[in-house]
Design a protein around this motif. Structure first.
Motif, mmCIF file in Angstrom:
data_model
loop_
_atom_site.group_PDB
_atom_site.id
_atom_site.type_symbol
_atom_site.label_atom_id
_atom_site.label_comp_id
_atom_site.label_asym_id
_atom_site.label_seq_id
_atom_site.Cartn_x
_atom_site.Cartn_y
_atom_site.Cartn_z
ATOM 1 N N GLU A 40 25.775 4.906 -49.639
ATOM 2 C CA GLU A 40 25.038 5.753 -50.944
ATOM 3 C C GLU A 40 23.128 4.554 -50.449
ATOM 4 O OE1 GLU A 40 26.932 3.365 -53.966
ATOM 5 O OE2 GLU A 40 28.622 4.384 -54.002
ATOM 6 N N SER A 41 22.477 4.270 -49.540
ATOM 7 C CA SER A 41 22.009 3.167 -48.884
ATOM 8 C C SER A 41 21.245 3.457 -48.371
ATOM 9 C CB SER A 41 22.056 2.198 -49.644
ATOM 10 O OG SER A 41 23.272 1.030 -48.626
ATOM 11 N N PHE A 42 22.181 5.066 -47.488
ATOM 12 C CA PHE A 42 21.766 4.735 -46.328
ATOM 13 C C PHE A 42 20.330 5.707 -45.927
ATOM 14 C CE2 PHE A 42 22.107 7.624 -42.842
ATOM 15 C CZ PHE A 42 22.419 7.329 -41.466
ATOM 16 N N GLY A 43 19.472 5.290 -44.528
ATOM 17 C CA GLY A 43 17.741 5.479 -44.667
ATOM 18 C C GLY A 43 16.813 4.712 -45.559
ATOM 19 N N GLU A 44 17.722 4.576 -46.918
ATOM 20 C CA GLU A 44 16.309 4.051 -47.719
ATOM 21 C C GLU A 44 15.720 2.928 -47.000
ATOM 22 O OE1 GLU A 44 18.781 2.766 -51.703
ATOM 23 O OE2 GLU A 44 19.670 4.514 -52.019
ATOM 24 N N ASP A 45 16.571 2.471 -45.884
ATOM 25 C CA ASP A 45 15.176 1.178 -45.318
ATOM 26 C C ASP A 45 14.013 1.474 -44.523
ATOM 27 O OD1 ASP A 45 16.900 1.701 -43.297
ATOM 28 O OD2 ASP A 45 17.526 0.000 -42.685
ATOM 29 N N THR A 46 13.929 3.144 -44.119
ATOM 30 C CA THR A 46 12.791 3.461 -43.131
ATOM 31 C C THR A 46 11.860 3.918 -44.069
ATOM 32 O OG1 THR A 46 13.091 6.006 -43.985
ATOM 33 C CG2 THR A 46 14.662 4.867 -42.034
ATOM 34 N N PRO A 47 10.452 3.379 -43.777
ATOM 35 C CA PRO A 47 9.024 3.548 -44.274
ATOM 36 C C PRO A 47 9.492 4.828 -45.254
ATOM 37 C CG PRO A 47 8.886 2.718 -42.367
ATOM 38 C CD PRO A 47 10.277 3.797 -42.122
ATOM 39 N N GLU A 48 9.272 6.038 -44.293
ATOM 40 C CA GLU A 48 9.716 7.202 -45.615
ATOM 41 C C GLU A 48 10.780 7.104 -46.756
ATOM 42 O OE1 GLU A 48 9.617 10.504 -43.782
ATOM 43 O OE2 GLU A 48 8.383 10.201 -42.347
ATOM 44 N N GLY A 49 11.086 6.266 -46.444
ATOM 45 C CA GLY A 49 12.515 6.020 -48.294
ATOM 46 C C GLY A 49 13.888 6.568 -47.930
ATOM 47 N N ARG A 50 13.870 7.468 -46.434
ATOM 48 C CA ARG A 50 15.006 8.577 -46.792
ATOM 49 C C ARG A 50 15.829 8.525 -45.823
ATOM 50 N NH1 ARG A 50 13.853 12.931 -44.238
ATOM 51 N NH2 ARG A 50 12.029 14.059 -44.163
ATOM 52 N N PRO A 51 16.606 8.971 -45.252
ATOM 53 C CA PRO A 51 17.500 9.246 -43.903
ATOM 54 C C PRO A 51 16.889 10.620 -44.157
ATOM 55 C CG PRO A 51 18.823 10.076 -46.232
ATOM 56 C CD PRO A 51 18.166 9.963 -46.847
ATOM 57 N N GLY A 52 16.614 11.324 -42.457
ATOM 58 C CA GLY A 52 16.095 12.247 -41.988
ATOM 59 C C GLY A 52 17.052 12.985 -41.413
ATOM 60 N N GLN A 53 16.788 14.503 -41.817
ATOM 61 C CA GLN A 53 17.643 15.668 -41.951
ATOM 62 C C GLN A 53 18.115 16.398 -40.123
ATOM 63 O OE1 GLN A 53 19.897 16.835 -44.599
ATOM 64 N NE2 GLN A 53 19.360 15.673 -45.640
ATOM 65 N N PRO A 54 19.327 16.989 -39.664
ATOM 66 C CA PRO A 54 19.550 17.098 -38.889
ATOM 67 C C PRO A 54 18.242 18.622 -37.689
ATOM 68 C CG PRO A 54 21.455 17.251 -39.391
ATOM 69 C CD PRO A 54 20.372 16.484 -40.655
ATOM 70 N N ALA A 55 18.425 18.930 -38.928
ATOM 71 C CA ALA A 55 16.561 19.853 -39.435
ATOM 72 C C ALA A 55 15.859 19.657 -38.535
ATOM 73 C CB ALA A 55 15.839 20.248 -39.706
ATOM 74 N N GLU A 56 14.979 18.434 -38.452
ATOM 75 C CA GLU A 56 13.748 17.305 -37.897
ATOM 76 C C GLU A 56 14.104 16.797 -36.844
ATOM 77 O OE1 GLU A 56 11.655 15.396 -42.460
ATOM 78 O OE2 GLU A 56 14.263 14.609 -42.116
ATOM 79 N N LEU A 57 15.287 16.903 -36.364
ATOM 80 C CA LEU A 57 15.323 16.421 -35.073
ATOM 81 C C LEU A 57 15.619 17.067 -33.872
ATOM 82 C CD1 LEU A 57 16.543 13.467 -33.610
ATOM 83 C CD2 LEU A 57 17.011 13.655 -36.755
ATOM 84 N N ALA A 58 16.068 18.845 -34.532
ATOM 85 C CA ALA A 58 15.548 19.991 -33.431
ATOM 86 C C ALA A 58 14.691 19.952 -32.591
ATOM 87 C CB ALA A 58 15.793 21.468 -34.084
ATOM 88 N N PRO A 59 12.928 19.751 -33.152
ATOM 89 C CA PRO A 59 11.936 20.117 -32.530
ATOM 90 C C PRO A 59 11.664 19.612 -31.513
ATOM 91 C CG PRO A 59 11.597 20.484 -34.513
ATOM 92 C CD PRO A 59 12.321 19.856 -34.543
ATOM 93 N N ALA A 60 12.577 18.328 -31.470
ATOM 94 C CA ALA A 60 12.363 16.909 -30.565
ATOM 95 C C ALA A 60 13.128 17.807 -29.473
ATOM 96 C CB ALA A 60 12.800 15.999 -30.773
ATOM 97 N N PHE A 61 14.528 18.123 -29.561
ATOM 98 C CA PHE A 61 15.376 18.956 -28.738
ATOM 99 C C PHE A 61 14.514 20.283 -27.936
ATOM 100 C CE2 PHE A 61 18.106 15.828 -30.536
ATOM 101 C CZ PHE A 61 18.924 15.340 -29.523
ATOM 102 N N VAL A 62 14.139 21.219 -28.620
ATOM 103 C CA VAL A 62 13.383 22.862 -28.181
ATOM 104 C C VAL A 62 11.988 21.610 -27.167
ATOM 105 C CG1 VAL A 62 11.979 23.909 -28.727
ATOM 106 C CG2 VAL A 62 14.284 23.566 -30.164
ATOM 107 N N PHE A 63 11.423 20.599 -27.824
ATOM 108 C CA PHE A 63 10.045 20.433 -26.442
ATOM 109 C C PHE A 63 11.132 19.829 -25.029
ATOM 110 C CE2 PHE A 63 7.693 16.303 -24.906
ATOM 111 C CZ PHE A 63 6.783 16.818 -25.158
ATOM 112 N N PHE A 64 11.715 19.059 -25.142
ATOM 113 C CA PHE A 64 11.898 19.160 -23.799
ATOM 114 C C PHE A 64 12.759 19.536 -22.968
ATOM 115 C CE2 PHE A 64 12.673 14.066 -25.558
ATOM 116 C CZ PHE A 64 11.240 13.462 -24.923
ATOM 117 N N ALA A 65 13.537 20.516 -23.777
ATOM 118 C CA ALA A 65 13.798 21.513 -22.940
ATOM 119 C C ALA A 65 13.019 22.614 -22.561
ATOM 120 C CB ALA A 65 15.055 22.577 -23.939
#
Length: 296
Positions: A250-275
């Motif tokens: 229920e509280s997952f990700g609330e302790d980040t400065p952005e105040g929310r958990p990330g979504q998988p879509a927000e990780l994809a560009p990092a993997f594209v960059f390294f590939a």
């Protein structure tokens, strides 16, 4: 959903408090009340991986699905490794890859077996013609609120074999068929730097992945193969409600400065960059995607 091209307030870009009841491990996307965003409607490719052949472990859902969708839309064919009980999610990921006009190869099985890891590589060679990108993404975790005394030998063995042994086995096998220009990308975690007490064994493996990445990168640089790691913070995937107590979900990700958990879509560009060749002078590095949480 978010648009890649429109500037947005990142604190409001996605749901700040996604919800889901706890679900049975390993967890299916269909069982979640709030479904993750894998970039299905937002990721736009530009040919950065045209003709590449990628292997993604844990590619059925979560971060793995987002990476598979992005790679396909960038022009890569994709092999997805996953547990047999995750077939429903794997089929859905494959559908998105094929919708992008690329080949999707499905390989069910448990990567705690060295033979299964070899089978993944053999299938990639047989069905895709080789491997240009290896994404060691699959992982196992199970929170234990009472700490080390509740971590059984069986759990420790599963965590180590899924997160560490399989990475070694897959990488060794893939290197036999990977040419210069290849890229190995390992999913580590902020847990490798800021371990949560209830995820002690998992955090140990993530720290190991970071060091594996740095050491292997030095070994392989002269062969023209790069090795990097993406370190996510709290990301909303089926693994969360399937492995964490309800109060933590229920509280997952609330302790980040952005105040929310990330979504998988927000990780994809990092993997594209390294590939891609855009990161040709980058190896042995970690890219943190953690909503503002600091990593040394």
């Amino acid at each position: 959903m978010s648009d890649q091209t429109t500037p947005q307030d990142p604190t409001q870009q996605h749901d700040t408090s996604p919800e889901s009841d706890t679900i049975p491990h390993p967890g299916l996307t269909s069982q979640m009340d709030d479904k993750p965003d894998h970039g299905e409607e937002s990721y736009r490719g530009s040919g950065r991986l045209e003709g590449r052949r990628a292997v993604i472990t844990g590619g059925d859902s979560g971060i793995g699905r987002a990476v598979a969708i992005a790679y396909a839309r960038e022009g890569a064919d994709v092999l997805i490794s996953y547990l047999p009980e995750e077939q429903e999610d794997a089929d859905e990921t494959a559908r998105w890859v094929r919708d992008a006009g690329r080949k999707a190869v499905l390989v069910p099985g448990d990567i705690r077996s060295e033979e299964q890891c070899q089978e993944i590589v053999d299938t990639a060679v047989r069905e895709l013609g080789g491997i240009d990108v290896l994404v060691n993404n699959a992982a196992y975790q199970m929170a234990q609120e009472n700490g080390i005394e509740d971590i059984t030998t069986e759990q420790l063995d599963r965590v180590m074999k899924t997160n560490i042994y399989a990475m070694f086995w897959l990488t060794k096998a893939a290197l036999k068929v990977m040419d210069e220009g290849g890229s190995i990308i390992n999913t580590s975690s902020i847990q490798g730097y800021q371990p949560s007490p209830q995820l002690l064994d998992y955090a140990v493996t993530k720290a190991g992945i970071i060091n594996f990445t740095r050491g292997l990168a030095q070994q392989l640089a002269e062969r023209g193969i790069r090795v990097n790691t993406v370190a996510p913070g709290p990301i909303w995937t089926p693994l969360i409600p399937a492995t964490m107590p309800e109060g933590k979900v229920e509280s997952f990700g609330e302790d980040t400065p952005e105040g929310r958990p990330g979504q998988p879509a927000e990780l994809a560009p990092a993997f594209v960059f390294f590939a891609s060749q855009e990161s040709s002078y980058t190896t042995g590095q970690r890219l943190g995607v953690a909503g503002g949480k600091m990593m040394p």
